[in-house]
Design an enzyme around this catalytic site. Sequence first.
Site, PDB file in Angstrom:
ATOM      1  N   ASP A  31      35.979  17.614 -62.721  1.00 24.10           N
ATOM      2  CA  ASP A  31      35.609  17.208 -61.369  1.00 24.10           C
ATOM      3  C   ASP A  31      34.908  18.315 -60.597  1.00 24.10           C
ATOM      4  O   ASP A  31      34.424  18.093 -59.495  1.00 24.10           O
ATOM      5  CB  ASP A  31      36.847  16.732 -60.600  1.00 24.10           C
ATOM      6  CG  ASP A  31      36.933  15.211 -60.595  1.00 24.10           C
ATOM      7  OD1 ASP A  31      36.029  14.576 -61.169  1.00 24.10           O
ATOM      8  OD2 ASP A  31      37.888  14.663 -60.024  1.00 24.10           O
ATOM      9  N   ASP A  68      49.649   8.508 -59.936  1.00 21.30           N
ATOM     10  CA  ASP A  68      50.306   8.184 -61.198  1.00 21.30           C
ATOM     11  C   ASP A  68      51.558   7.337 -60.977  1.00 21.30           C
ATOM     12  O   ASP A  68      51.754   6.327 -61.640  1.00 21.30           O
ATOM     13  CB  ASP A  68      50.645   9.474 -61.958  1.00 21.30           C
ATOM     14  CG  ASP A  68      51.055  10.586 -61.020  1.00 21.30           C
ATOM     15  OD1 ASP A  68      51.487  10.280 -59.893  1.00 21.30           O
ATOM     16  OD2 ASP A  68      50.956  11.760 -61.404  1.00 21.30           O
TER      17      ASP A  68
END
Length: 741
Positions: A143, A451
């Site tokens: 990223d 998550d």
Amino acid sequence: MAAAAAEEYYPLFETKRGKGRVLYRIFSLSLFLAICFIWLYRVSHIPREAQHGRWVWIGLFFAELWFGLYWLLRHPFRWNLVFRQPFRHILSQRYEKILPRVDIFVCTADPVIEPPVMVMNTVLSVMAYEYPPEKVSVYVSDDAASDITFYALSEASTFARHWLPFCKRFKVDPTSPLAYFNTVSSSTHPIHTAEEFATIKKLYQDMESRIENAAKVGEVPKEVQSKYKGFSEWDSYSSRRDHHTILQILLNGKDSSSKDVDGQVMPILVYLAREKRPQLPHNFKAGAMNSLLRVSSMISNGEIILNVDCDMYSNNSQSLRDALCFFMDEVKGHEIAFVQTPQCFENVTKNDLYGGAMRIPYEVEFHGMDALGGPLYIGTGCFHRREALCGRKFNDQCKNDWNGCRNIDHMKEASLPELEEKSKALASCTYEENTLWGKETGLLYGCAVEDVITGLCIKCRGWKAVYYNPERRAFLGVAPTTLPEALVQHKRWSEGGFQVLLSKYSPAYYACGFISPGLQMTYCYYNLWVFLSWPTLYYCIIPSLYLLKGIPLFPQISSPWFIPFAYVVVGDSFYCLFEFLWSGGTIKGWWNDLRIWLYKRTTSYLFAFVDTILKLFGYSDSAFVISAKVAEENVSQRYEKEVMEFGNSSPMLTLLATLALLNLFCLLGMLLRQVFISKRGLRICETMALQVLLSGVLVLINVPVYQALYLRKDKGRLPTSVAFKSTTLALSACVLFVAIS
Ligand SMILES: *[C@@H]1O[C@H](CO)[C@@H](O)[C@H](O)[C@H]1NC(C)=O
Ligand SMILES: CC(=O)N[C@H]1CO[C@H](CO)[C@@H](O)[C@@H]1O
């Protein structure tokens, strides 16, 4: 033949239940009775007059009511523990020929915090899994779109040509080169010749120093750039927040450069930096994972996905096969959406100063959640079934069918540049507009713990999950090594938990009917963290101040009401200690854990609460800027010696120190008044025993804070400004409180 026939019926894994359930239930019931008596005492003994603490008393009642109710949520975890054991030899016998493809996702976001050498070691360790290499593909999402990370991966793809055969030949494990060379030297390892060992070690060290040099300089040397293809992608790169998709298939599993020195094919290796534009949201790690999901579906489309953080490496080259035992089991496998392994750390010290190992969740609580439908998905060390992650609902048609190998081999059909072009389109910023990505498909957006909420959502769709906690750790990572780091981590988790609670998938209401009530309670237990801050603060401050003033808030030793309080305090402490020792901790480790337990409640959770509320009202730039950075000097030496690292000043640390000092001043002030002024000796210890005990324990737990404030000289101490602020605050609170009455 008979044996072979019988074997057909062996499951691929077994599930064992923990012992001691009855004992635990009896104990909890007795503790619950005692808690009820405490509530009863509070309700029936409210003082009439305000100066005897009427309002404070009512406050204590609410705090105790909340602690008691929260304590009830703890039970489903411990009601029934299950332990899983896979049988990988049966897997090989039965399914060796039709093992599914596995796509491994490694996410990295910052080349400074997550050095490229570390990422490279993670990648090499998972590439070397003991598994048919043509069925493994490794995808790295960067990223930060850092050319240094790309360079590290290019180097890794070359080094892998030597490393993978070496691992295979000598059964190397752990397969991360760095970890391997740290644990083994040529003399202690008889299986390979010293010469071979020296050669591979030299190869590795040369590569490591090349990458580290590039990282130090901040750019990849021109001559190196010409050696590897793909660097031209950075020509039009403007910043890490504003660039087009960069996608490179470094090893494609078919041409000759993708074979190792023995001529064996190597796993596919793909580098991806998805497109980013400043005006469009990128959704952090969830966004990266979703891009990987789409890109990998175009390239290898593995049925199983392994998600590992870039700071973890594989410590067991068999763990892929272990996980498959769960998915491929004929009876129960088809309902399992993911297999979670615990997050383990290689650099946790013996007494675990910052509670980083999280023993109780990983050794106890997740086993209990497993029995109720599955543990949390914690974002790393987790194996997924692709279709479940991509939003499919579970139903009876979800049968395991690994024979059908529905893999369309894109690699064979399309030419490489074509494939790269097609895949790039899938990682563009706008691809997800008006789709269900991030809402129902893939990882969910808009939550600090993407998550956890994704795992919950998968379970709400009818899937189950498995917690697999092997003796020999599947993955090893690094735990926080300073107090601010640990506190900031807990802040993020508790903030995320709060968001989950408020989200569309809230375990408190939405999940009702989709997952078992017990599992709902366990999710609530984790997601209610932020609400623990206020009652804990109340309990840390008010009884001590009233001790200073000499007003009792708890029953005397001679009163029968003392018994339930004593039973709860002693019983629960011993239970927690026992549980901690049972899960492999030390007594000192328990004490340290208790300290972190207190600190995260009084600081991390409080700040998370305030931040979330501020965000709800539209103040996105929170007023609490927290610095997690600490002075670098000698940090690791102090960590080894288990000396607490405080570092820079921050509001969190000031609050922590103020609370610690407040308790110290109250205790000392009380002693002064009792012993020297009113000459009553220690009679107060009888009338106000519980308050003395509470303050005393708080003072003992805070000993490292006092040392860091006044005694230590090293860089890890609390800065003088914090010492000044906290002393002033605590002193004036005490003086004001006594003066007002
Ligand atoms: C990691 O693997 C090695 C063997 O390669 C083993 O000896 C060690 O115990 C493992 N570490 C942990 C924490 O399980
Ligand atoms: C990355 C990292 O912080 N590693 C450290 C883990 O702990 C050991 C000692 O226990 C250190 O030597 C490492 O540097």
